[in-house]
Design a protein around this motif. Structure first.
Motif, PDB file in Angstrom:
ATOM      1  N   VAL A  88      -3.597   5.129  29.584  1.00  0.00           N
ATOM      2  CA  VAL A  88      -2.580   4.204  30.074  1.00  0.00           C
ATOM      3  C   VAL A  88      -3.077   2.770  29.871  1.00  0.00           C
ATOM      4  O   VAL A  88      -4.282   2.539  29.718  1.00  0.00           O
ATOM      5  CB  VAL A  88      -2.232   4.478  31.551  1.00  0.00           C
ATOM      6  N   PRO A  89      -2.177   1.781  29.868  1.00  0.00           N
ATOM      7  CA  PRO A  89      -2.572   0.434  29.432  1.00  0.00           C
ATOM      8  C   PRO A  89      -3.213  -0.446  30.492  1.00  0.00           C
ATOM      9  O   PRO A  89      -3.700  -1.534  30.162  1.00  0.00           O
ATOM     10  CB  PRO A  89      -1.236  -0.171  28.985  1.00  0.00           C
ATOM     11  N   SER A  90      -3.237  -0.031  31.754  1.00  0.00           N
ATOM     12  CA  SER A  90      -3.716  -0.944  32.791  1.00  0.00           C
ATOM     13  C   SER A  90      -4.246  -0.171  33.991  1.00  0.00           C
ATOM     14  O   SER A  90      -3.979   1.030  34.168  1.00  0.00           O
ATOM     15  CB  SER A  90      -2.580  -1.862  33.250  1.00  0.00           C
ATOM     16  N   ARG A  91      -4.976  -0.887  34.836  1.00  0.00           N
ATOM     17  CA  ARG A  91      -5.462  -0.279  36.079  1.00  0.00           C
ATOM     18  C   ARG A  91      -4.305   0.029  37.017  1.00  0.00           C
ATOM     19  O   ARG A  91      -4.340   1.013  37.765  1.00  0.00           O
ATOM     20  CB  ARG A  91      -6.471  -1.207  36.758  1.00  0.00           C
ATOM     21  N   ALA A  92      -3.265  -0.804  36.983  1.00  0.00           N
ATOM     22  CA  ALA A  92      -2.089  -0.536  37.818  1.00  0.00           C
ATOM     23  C   ALA A  92      -1.431   0.780  37.413  1.00  0.00           C
ATOM     24  O   ALA A  92      -1.019   1.574  38.269  1.00  0.00           O
ATOM     25  CB  ALA A  92      -1.092  -1.681  37.709  1.00  0.00           C
ATOM     26  N   ALA A  93      -1.345   1.031  36.102  1.00  0.00           N
ATOM     27  CA  ALA A  93      -0.762   2.280  35.626  1.00  0.00           C
ATOM     28  C   ALA A  93      -1.642   3.469  36.007  1.00  0.00           C
ATOM     29  O   ALA A  93      -1.143   4.557  36.326  1.00  0.00           O
ATOM     30  CB  ALA A  93      -0.564   2.231  34.114  1.00  0.00           C
ATOM     31  N   LEU A  94      -2.968   3.279  35.992  1.00  0.00           N
ATOM     32  CA  LEU A  94      -3.870   4.342  36.422  1.00  0.00           C
ATOM     33  C   LEU A  94      -3.687   4.608  37.918  1.00  0.00           C
ATOM     34  O   LEU A  94      -3.690   5.762  38.362  1.00  0.00           O
ATOM     35  CB  LEU A  94      -5.317   3.954  36.128  1.00  0.00           C
ATOM     36  N   GLY A  95      -3.500   3.537  38.680  1.00  0.00           N
ATOM     37  CA  GLY A  95      -3.249   3.695  40.109  1.00  0.00           C
ATOM     38  C   GLY A  95      -1.960   4.446  40.384  1.00  0.00           C
ATOM     39  O   GLY A  95      -1.892   5.269  41.308  1.00  0.00           O
ATOM     40  N   ALA A  96      -0.923   4.182  39.585  1.00  0.00           N
ATOM     41  CA  ALA A  96       0.331   4.917  39.746  1.00  0.00           C
ATOM     42  C   ALA A  96       0.126   6.399  39.434  1.00  0.00           C
ATOM     43  O   ALA A  96       0.672   7.276  40.114  1.00  0.00           O
ATOM     44  CB  ALA A  96       1.405   4.324  38.843  1.00  0.00           C
ATOM     45  N   ALA A  97      -0.686   6.693  38.398  1.00  0.00           N
ATOM     46  CA  ALA A  97      -0.987   8.093  38.078  1.00  0.00           C
ATOM     47  C   ALA A  97      -1.744   8.750  39.223  1.00  0.00           C
ATOM     48  O   ALA A  97      -1.484   9.914  39.571  1.00  0.00           O
ATOM     49  CB  ALA A  97      -1.795   8.168  36.790  1.00  0.00           C
ATOM     50  N   LEU A  98      -2.684   8.022  39.815  1.00  0.00           N
ATOM     51  CA  LEU A  98      -3.414   8.548  40.972  1.00  0.00           C
ATOM     52  C   LEU A  98      -2.447   8.883  42.100  1.00  0.00           C
ATOM     53  O   LEU A  98      -2.580   9.926  42.761  1.00  0.00           O
ATOM     54  CB  LEU A  98      -4.446   7.523  41.434  1.00  0.00           C
ATOM     55  N   GLY A  99      -1.463   8.031  42.314  1.00  0.00           N
ATOM     56  CA  GLY A  99      -0.463   8.298  43.348  1.00  0.00           C
ATOM     57  C   GLY A  99       0.323   9.567  43.071  1.00  0.00           C
ATOM     58  O   GLY A  99       0.579  10.365  43.986  1.00  0.00           O
ATOM     59  N   ARG A 100       0.717   9.768  41.809  1.00  0.00           N
ATOM     60  CA  ARG A 100       1.466  10.990  41.473  1.00  0.00           C
ATOM     61  C   ARG A 100       0.615  12.241  41.707  1.00  0.00           C
ATOM     62  O   ARG A 100       1.095  13.253  42.217  1.00  0.00           O
ATOM     63  CB  ARG A 100       1.933  10.933  40.018  1.00  0.00           C
TER      64      ARG A 100
END
Length: 286
Positions: free
Chosen positions: A81-93
């Motif tokens: 994924v392109p960003s830490r924010a996107a990784l954080g969203a994946a962690l949430g899922r």
């Protein structure tokens, strides 16, 4: 590390394909947890990806037996994924709907790990900028395996207004594929001398990594679980390497043929098998 300089720097991965027993359940995982979109589907197959770009092919084969516990094959598919924010969203899922198997700060990247419903390993990760990658004195990339600050990753999603329900961003790609193999030496000969990747990193005991263009790795290989049989059964069907143009594809074809590798024409490119029977498709991205 070994440098073959045989493949163009902009060589990258395209798609990966899995043979699965339950198509519907597997689609739901890659849609709802990984965040891919269903681009096409019928009773026997599905294509998932980002925007109009396919990243994952699922092939329904309910009559095929599970992968032999001694067989080579997939360790994990890794979606970048392109960003830490996107990784954080994946962690949430993952936290909301699945199980997180592990998380690591590799220095070059931050990674989350889980397992799909059919037992296939999945990594979701984001890269740090190349200039920040740790390196040895000779300039070789040096990945690490430290703990990941999950609270900071989750906070990055909150700060960006991302939520666990959001799909993966359009910049998501198949970053690398990690394989379980029977011999690192035979694997290196094939992926470097025949296919044309470089050895980017090597770790003892039992892991080697290959890339083009100085990336930390497009293909990983390990012998940690002492696989001794060729790949078969459910799981990885093939993965795809994209070269930039027809000339680069022809150069790969000639190098493989010169090395005595059997080549099959397929899907606008070629398909070959590595020493463990793992299929690799090579085609032009143009």
């Amino acid at each position: 590390m070994s440098r073959s300089s045989a493949l163009p720097d902009d060589t990258r991965l395209g798609r990966t394909a899995l043979r699965v027993a339950d198509l519907t359940v597997t689609i739901e995982f890659y849609r709802d947890i990984v965040g891919l979109r269903v681009l096409d589907r019928d009773e026997s197959r599905a294509t998932l990806g980002i925007d109009d770009t396919p990243l994952l092919e699922l092939l329904a084969e309910p009559s095929v037996e599970s992968r032999d516990e001694r067989g080579a094959g997939l360790y994990h598919n890794a979606f970048r994924v392109p960003s830490r924010a996107a990784l954080g969203a994946a962690l949430g899922r993952i936290r909301d709907r699945w199980t997180l198997d592990g998380a690591s700060d590799h220095g070059v990247s931050e990674a989350l790990y889980c397992t799909d419903p059919e037992g296939n390993g999945v990594e979701i990760y984001r890269d740090r900028p190349r200039e920040a990658w740790p390196r040895t004195e000779d300039g070789t990339v040096r990945a690490a395996g430290g703990p990941l600050a999950l609270s900071e990753v989750a906070a990055a999603a909150d700060d960006a207004g991302s939520t666990g329900s959001q799909p993966a961003p359009d910049e998501t790609v198949l970053g690398h594929v990690h394989l379980e193999v029977s011999s690192l030496e035979a694997t290196e000969t094939f992926y470097v001398e025949r296919l044309g990747l470089d050895v980017s990193m090597s770790f003892a005991p039992g892991a080697r990594f290959f890339s083009a263009g100085g990336y930390h790795h497009h293909v990983g290989a390990n012998t940690w679980n002492q696989r001794s049989r060729t790949a078969d059964g459910l799981g990885l069907a093939w993965f795809e390497l994209l070269v930039p143009d027809a000339d680069a594809l022809e150069a790969v074809r000639e190098r493989l043929a010169d090395g005595g590798v059997s080549i099959t024409e397929t899907d606008g490119g070629i398909e070959v098998a590595d020493p463990d029977g793992i299929a690799i498709r090579v085609r032009s991205a143009a």
